[in-house]
Design a protein around this motif. Structure first.
Motif, PDB file in Angstrom:
ATOM      1  N   ASP A 114      46.505  30.474  46.123  1.00 28.59           N
ATOM      2  CA  ASP A 114      46.473  30.639  44.676  1.00 28.59           C
ATOM      3  C   ASP A 114      45.886  32.010  44.297  1.00 28.59           C
ATOM      4  O   ASP A 114      46.404  32.712  43.435  1.00 28.59           O
ATOM      5  CB  ASP A 114      45.607  29.500  44.094  1.00 28.59           C
ATOM      6  N   VAL A 115      44.806  32.394  44.987  1.00 29.38           N
ATOM      7  CA  VAL A 115      44.156  33.696  44.721  1.00 29.38           C
ATOM      8  C   VAL A 115      45.129  34.837  45.023  1.00 29.38           C
ATOM      9  O   VAL A 115      45.269  35.770  44.228  1.00 29.38           O
ATOM     10  CB  VAL A 115      42.854  33.838  45.550  1.00 29.38           C
ATOM     11  N   LYS A 116      45.800  34.752  46.162  1.00 32.24           N
ATOM     12  CA  LYS A 116      46.773  35.790  46.546  1.00 32.24           C
ATOM     13  C   LYS A 116      47.829  35.961  45.456  1.00 32.24           C
ATOM     14  O   LYS A 116      48.176  37.066  45.062  1.00 32.24           O
ATOM     15  CB  LYS A 116      47.479  35.398  47.861  1.00 32.24           C
ATOM     16  N   GLU A 117      48.335  34.836  44.971  1.00 31.22           N
ATOM     17  CA  GLU A 117      49.379  34.835  43.948  1.00 31.22           C
ATOM     18  C   GLU A 117      48.880  35.498  42.655  1.00 31.22           C
ATOM     19  O   GLU A 117      49.547  36.346  42.066  1.00 31.22           O
ATOM     20  CB  GLU A 117      49.810  33.368  43.679  1.00 31.22           C
ATOM     21  N   LYS A 118      47.656  35.124  42.237  1.00 30.90           N
ATOM     22  CA  LYS A 118      47.086  35.695  40.992  1.00 30.90           C
ATOM     23  C   LYS A 118      46.875  37.206  41.140  1.00 30.90           C
ATOM     24  O   LYS A 118      47.162  37.972  40.225  1.00 30.90           O
ATOM     25  CB  LYS A 118      45.739  35.028  40.685  1.00 30.90           C
ATOM     26  N   ILE A 119      46.359  37.629  42.286  1.00 32.83           N
ATOM     27  CA  ILE A 119      46.111  39.066  42.502  1.00 32.83           C
ATOM     28  C   ILE A 119      47.432  39.829  42.435  1.00 32.83           C
ATOM     29  O   ILE A 119      47.520  40.899  41.833  1.00 32.83           O
ATOM     30  CB  ILE A 119      45.370  39.304  43.842  1.00 32.83           C
ATOM     31  N   LYS A 120      48.467  39.231  43.041  1.00 35.67           N
ATOM     32  CA  LYS A 120      49.790  39.869  43.044  1.00 35.67           C
ATOM     33  C   LYS A 120      50.289  40.045  41.597  1.00 35.67           C
ATOM     34  O   LYS A 120      50.740  41.118  41.200  1.00 35.67           O
ATOM     35  CB  LYS A 120      50.756  38.993  43.855  1.00 35.67           C
ATOM     36  N   ILE A 121      50.140  38.996  40.782  1.00 35.36           N
ATOM     37  CA  ILE A 121      50.584  39.060  39.375  1.00 35.36           C
ATOM     38  C   ILE A 121      49.793  40.127  38.615  1.00 35.36           C
ATOM     39  O   ILE A 121      50.357  40.938  37.878  1.00 35.36           O
ATOM     40  CB  ILE A 121      50.425  37.681  38.675  1.00 35.36           C
ATOM     41  N   GLN A 161      40.400  41.663  52.752  1.00 36.57           N
ATOM     42  CA  GLN A 161      41.832  41.765  53.087  1.00 36.57           C
ATOM     43  C   GLN A 161      42.691  41.928  51.825  1.00 36.57           C
ATOM     44  O   GLN A 161      43.725  42.586  51.836  1.00 36.57           O
ATOM     45  CB  GLN A 161      42.287  40.516  53.857  1.00 36.57           C
ATOM     46  N   GLN A 162      42.235  41.336  50.731  1.00 37.19           N
ATOM     47  CA  GLN A 162      42.977  41.436  49.456  1.00 37.19           C
ATOM     48  C   GLN A 162      42.662  42.733  48.707  1.00 37.19           C
ATOM     49  O   GLN A 162      43.173  42.969  47.625  1.00 37.19           O
ATOM     50  CB  GLN A 162      42.644  40.240  48.534  1.00 37.19           C
ATOM     51  N   GLU A 163      41.760  43.553  49.303  1.00 36.94           N
ATOM     52  CA  GLU A 163      41.342  44.826  48.685  1.00 36.94           C
ATOM     53  C   GLU A 163      40.851  44.644  47.249  1.00 36.94           C
ATOM     54  O   GLU A 163      41.283  45.329  46.326  1.00 36.94           O
ATOM     55  CB  GLU A 163      42.490  45.853  48.732  1.00 36.94           C
ATOM     56  N   VAL A 164      39.939  43.677  47.068  1.00 42.32           N
ATOM     57  CA  VAL A 164      39.364  43.475  45.732  1.00 42.32           C
ATOM     58  C   VAL A 164      38.516  44.704  45.367  1.00 42.32           C
ATOM     59  O   VAL A 164      38.177  45.513  46.224  1.00 42.32           O
ATOM     60  CB  VAL A 164      38.497  42.189  45.669  1.00 42.32           C
ATOM     61  N   THR A 210      44.481  29.940  33.272  1.00 40.73           N
ATOM     62  CA  THR A 210      44.993  31.320  33.263  1.00 40.73           C
ATOM     63  C   THR A 210      45.904  31.547  34.460  1.00 40.73           C
ATOM     64  O   THR A 210      45.723  32.474  35.221  1.00 40.73           O
ATOM     65  CB  THR A 210      43.822  32.321  33.320  1.00 40.73           C
ATOM     66  N   SER A 211      46.881  30.662  34.608  1.00 37.80           N
ATOM     67  CA  SER A 211      47.665  30.749  35.842  1.00 37.80           C
ATOM     68  C   SER A 211      49.037  31.398  35.665  1.00 37.80           C
ATOM     69  O   SER A 211      49.700  31.682  36.641  1.00 37.80           O
ATOM     70  CB  SER A 211      47.808  29.365  36.481  1.00 37.80           C
ATOM     71  N   THR A 212      49.466  31.675  34.419  1.00 32.90           N
ATOM     72  CA  THR A 212      50.810  32.254  34.275  1.00 32.90           C
ATOM     73  C   THR A 212      50.734  33.742  33.962  1.00 32.90           C
ATOM     74  O   THR A 212      49.747  34.234  33.419  1.00 32.90           O
ATOM     75  CB  THR A 212      51.595  31.557  33.140  1.00 32.90           C
ATOM     76  N   SER A 254      39.908  45.432  36.918  1.00 30.58           N
ATOM     77  CA  SER A 254      39.189  45.230  38.180  1.00 30.58           C
ATOM     78  C   SER A 254      39.367  43.790  38.637  1.00 30.58           C
ATOM     79  O   SER A 254      39.517  42.895  37.800  1.00 30.58           O
ATOM     80  CB  SER A 254      37.680  45.414  37.954  1.00 30.58           C
ATOM     81  N   ILE A 255      39.279  43.593  39.945  1.00 30.06           N
ATOM     82  CA  ILE A 255      39.236  42.222  40.474  1.00 30.06           C
ATOM     83  C   ILE A 255      37.885  42.036  41.149  1.00 30.06           C
ATOM     84  O   ILE A 255      37.521  42.790  42.054  1.00 30.06           O
ATOM     85  CB  ILE A 255      40.409  41.952  41.437  1.00 30.06           C
ATOM     86  N   LEU A 256      37.130  41.056  40.652  1.00 26.65           N
ATOM     87  CA  LEU A 256      35.776  40.782  41.142  1.00 26.65           C
ATOM     88  C   LEU A 256      35.795  39.468  41.912  1.00 26.65           C
ATOM     89  O   LEU A 256      36.131  38.422  41.349  1.00 26.65           O
ATOM     90  CB  LEU A 256      34.814  40.696  39.945  1.00 26.65           C
ATOM     91  N   ALA A 257      35.475  39.537  43.198  1.00 28.22           N
ATOM     92  CA  ALA A 257      35.407  38.317  44.020  1.00 28.22           C
ATOM     93  C   ALA A 257      33.965  37.822  44.001  1.00 28.22           C
ATOM     94  O   ALA A 257      33.062  38.539  44.402  1.00 28.22           O
ATOM     95  CB  ALA A 257      35.838  38.637  45.443  1.00 28.22           C
ATOM     96  N   ASP A 258      33.765  36.615  43.503  1.00 22.15           N
ATOM     97  CA  ASP A 258      32.406  36.086  43.335  1.00 22.15           C
ATOM     98  C   ASP A 258      32.132  35.024  44.395  1.00 22.15           C
ATOM     99  O   ASP A 258      32.716  33.934  44.358  1.00 22.15           O
ATOM    100  CB  ASP A 258      32.296  35.494  41.918  1.00 22.15           C
ATOM    101  N   LEU A 259      31.285  35.359  45.365  1.00 24.84           N
ATOM    102  CA  LEU A 259      30.986  34.423  46.465  1.00 24.84           C
ATOM    103  C   LEU A 259      30.025  33.344  45.990  1.00 24.84           C
ATOM    104  O   LEU A 259      29.128  33.600  45.195  1.00 24.84           O
ATOM    105  CB  LEU A 259      30.368  35.188  47.644  1.00 24.84           C
TER     106      LEU A 259
END
Length: 475
Positions: A45-52, A185-188, A17-19, A65-70
Motif C-alpha cells: 500500500d505504501v509503495k502504491e501511495k508513494i508512486k501516486i 529503499q523507497q527513497e523517502v 486518502t487512498s485515491t 516531502s514524504i515522511l516515514a514515521d517509525l
C-alpha cells in the motif's frame, strides 16, 4: 500577488486518502508533506501511495516531502475478548509471553521485560491515559498485577504509557529496523523516530540509514517522553528536525505542562536552525465534522505564532471524513495569522566559528538585510540544501526561493518554513545564472518589476562550493 502560506502542512496517509484524486485535491489545498505512519502501514500500500504522489509531483509541478514515521518502542495490550469494562478497585494481571485474548482479569502485554522493569506503586496508563492502573506486584517472570485507579472500557491493541518507569526497550525495535530499511529503499525524504530518549537513539538510526541508503536521509526526533525533554540539548545536536508529539507527551507528562514544553522545544529547534513540527489533535473534531472548534483554530494559530515550521494532521486525514476540507481550513488559519507582529524570532547572529560559519553568517545577513530593504525574495543556489535550512530559520518577510540541480533535496525542503524549491541545472557564469533565476522568480509570480531581490551563490558558480557571495539585484 496571491497570499502564500509559509507554515507547512503535514498530512498523514490512510484509508481516507487512498485515491489519486483525493491526493491531488490535498496538494491543491496546501499539503506540503505526506506522512506514512508505520504503526499502521502495509508495504504494498505504501509503495502504491508513494508512486501516486511522485506521479502527481511530476505532472503538476508539486514537490511534496514524504515522511516515514517509525513506530518506536510502542507498548500495547493485546486483543480483547468482546466488550470489556474495568472498574475502580478491580485487580487485573498484565501477562507477557504468548499472545492471548484478554478478559477483565488478565490481558496480554507486548513488552517482554515489563515484569522486570516495573516496580510496586508505579502507574500504568492505557488508551492515552483514559485508564489508570497502579502496580501491586510483579513476579519478574511474566506477570504484573495491578489495581484499577480509573476504570472504563478496556479496548484491543491500545497503547500503554509508563510515566514513572525506566523502560529497557531499544529505541529501534526489530519492526522499526525493517521499516527503516524499507523506507530507505523507497527513497523517502525524511524519517521520524518515535519516543526518542537519548542522542544514542538517533545515532543508531543514522548508522542504519548510512548502510541502506546512498543519500543522507534527514531524521526528525519525536519528543514524547520526559527523558526526551530532559536530554533535548544533546538530541538537537544529532537530529535534523524535531516533532512535538503531544499525544503521548500529554500522557507521560501532566497535560498542563505540555504548552510550555511546546514553546521550549520550538525555541530549541529555531536556535539550532532545524525545522519543528507540532503534532496531534490539531483539528480532531474535523474527523467527523466540517467545523473545527474555536479551541482547535486557536491551537493551530498559536503553533504558527510560536514559530513552528509545520503543523501536522493525523486521524483528520488518515481516517477522517473530510481530508481535503480540513487542509483548506488549516491553510486559512495559517494565512490569517502568519503576518502578525506578535510572531518573534530570536535574532542572535551566529557566533560559533564552525567550518560553515561564513555560510551561516551570509544567510543571517541575507535575512536581516531582506527585511531592511524590503526585498521581495531571497534566491539561493544550493547543492545540499544547507542554506535553505539557515535562511528559513531566520523567518524573513521575503520569499525563500531555492534553486538546485540536486533532485533529491527538492522535495526534502518542502518541510521547511517558507521554502519553495525549484530544479535548476544551468550553471554557466554567476551573472547569467543570477539573471536566469531572477527571471524564473518573476515568471512564477514571486516578484514583479521594480522589486528588490537578494541572491546567494558560491563563486565560482561552476564549482558548487559553499555559499560565499551575497548580491542585491532589482527586477
Amino acid at each position: 500577488m496571491p497570499k502564500r502560506k509559509r507554515t507547512k502542512i503535514v498530512a498523514t496517509l490512510g484509508p481516507a486518502t487512498s485515491t489519486k484524486q483525493i491526493l491531488k485535491k490535498m496538494l491543491d489545498a496546501g499539503v506540503n508533506v505526506f506522512r506514512i505512519n508505520f504503526s499502521h502501514a502495509n508495504y504494498d500500500d505504501v509503495k502504491e501511495k508513494i508512486k501516486i504522489i511522485r506521479e502527481l509531483s511530476d505532472t503538476h509541478n508539486y514537490t511534496p516531502s514524504i515522511l516515514a514515521d517509525l513506530q518506536g518502542p510502542k507498548l500495547r495490550v493485546g486483543v480483547m475478548k468482546g466488550d470489556i469494562i474495568v472498574n475502580k478497585g478491580d485487580t487485573i494481571n498484565f501477562v507477557t509471553g504468548k499472545p492471548f485474548e484478554g478478559t477483565s482479569e488478565k490481558v496480554f502485554m507486548n513488552y517482554e521485560n515489563f515484569p522486570r522493569d516495573v516496580k510496586k506503586g508505579e502507574r500504568i496508563l492505557l488508551d492515552d491515559g483514559k485508564l489508570i492502573f497502579e502496580v501491586v506486584s510483579s513476579n519478574s517472570k511474566d506477570t504484573v498485577t495491578a489495581k484499577v485507579i480509573q476504570g472504563g472500557p478496556l479496548k484491543s491493541k491500545k497503547g500503554v504509557n509508563l510515566p514513572n518507569t525506566n523502560i529497557s526497550l531499544p529505541a529501534l525495535t526489530e519492526k522499526d529496523i525493517n521499516d527503516a530499511i524499507f523506507a530507505c529503499q523507497q527513497e523517502v525524504d525524511w524519517i521520524a523516530l518515535s519516543f526518542v530518549r537519548h542522542a544514542q537513539d538517533l545515532m543508531e538510526l543514522q548508522d542504519l540509514i548510512k548502510e541502506h541508503s546512498e543519500h543522507k536521509i534527514p531524521i526528525v526526533a519525536k519528543i514524547e517522553k520526559p527523558e526526551g525533554v530532559e536530554n533535548i540539548d544533546k538530541i538537537v545536536a544529532y537530529c535534523d528536525g524535531l516533532m512535538v508529539a503531544r499525544g503521548d507527551l500529554g500522557v507521560e507528562i501532566p497535560a498542563q505542562e505540555v504548552p510550555l514544553i511546546q514553546k521550549k522545544l520550538v525555541l530549541k529547534a529555531k536556535t539550532a536552525r532545524i525545522p519543528v513540527i507540532i503534532a496531534t489533535q490539531m483539528m480532531e473534531t474535523m474527523i467527523d465534522s466540517l467545523t473545527p472548534t474555536r479551541a482547535e483554530v486557536n491551537d493551530v494559530a498559536n503553533s504558527v505564532m510560536d514559530g513552528a515550521d509545520a503543523v501536522m494532521l493525523s486521524g483528520e486525514t488518515s481516517v477522517g471524513k473530510y481530508p481535503v476540507q480540513v487542509i483548506e481550513t488549516m491553510s486559512k488559519v495559517i494565512k490569517s495569522v502568519e503576518k502578525s507582529e506578535l510572531i518573534t524570532v530570536p535574532q542572535k547572529p551566529p557566533h560559533i566559528r564552525t567550518n560553515r560559519f561564513i555560510t551561516k553568517s551570509i544567510c543571517y545577513h541575507a535575512a536581516t538585510m531582506a527585511n531592511e530593504i524590503e526585498a521581495k525574495a531571497i534566491c539561493t543556489l544550493t547543492n545540499s540544501g544547507y542554506t535553505a535550512f539557515q535562511i528559513s530559520a531566520w523567518r524573513p518577510d521575503a520569499h525563500i526561493l531555492v534553486f538546485t540541480s540536486n533532485k533529491r533535496i527538492l522535495s526534502q525542503l518542502s518541510l521547511l518554513w517558507g521554502v519553495k524549491a525549484f530544479f535548476y541545472d544551468k550553471f554557466v557564469s554567476t551573472d547569467e545564472t543570477v539573471e536566469d533565476i531572477n527571471k524564473m522568480a518573476e515568471e512564477r509570480g514571486f516578484v514583479q518589476s521594480g522589486d528588490m531581490l537578494i541572491n546567494l551563490a558560491a563563486m565560482p558558480i561552476t564549482s558548487k562550493g559553499m555559499v560565499n557571495t551575497l548580491r542585491v539585484s532589482q527586477i
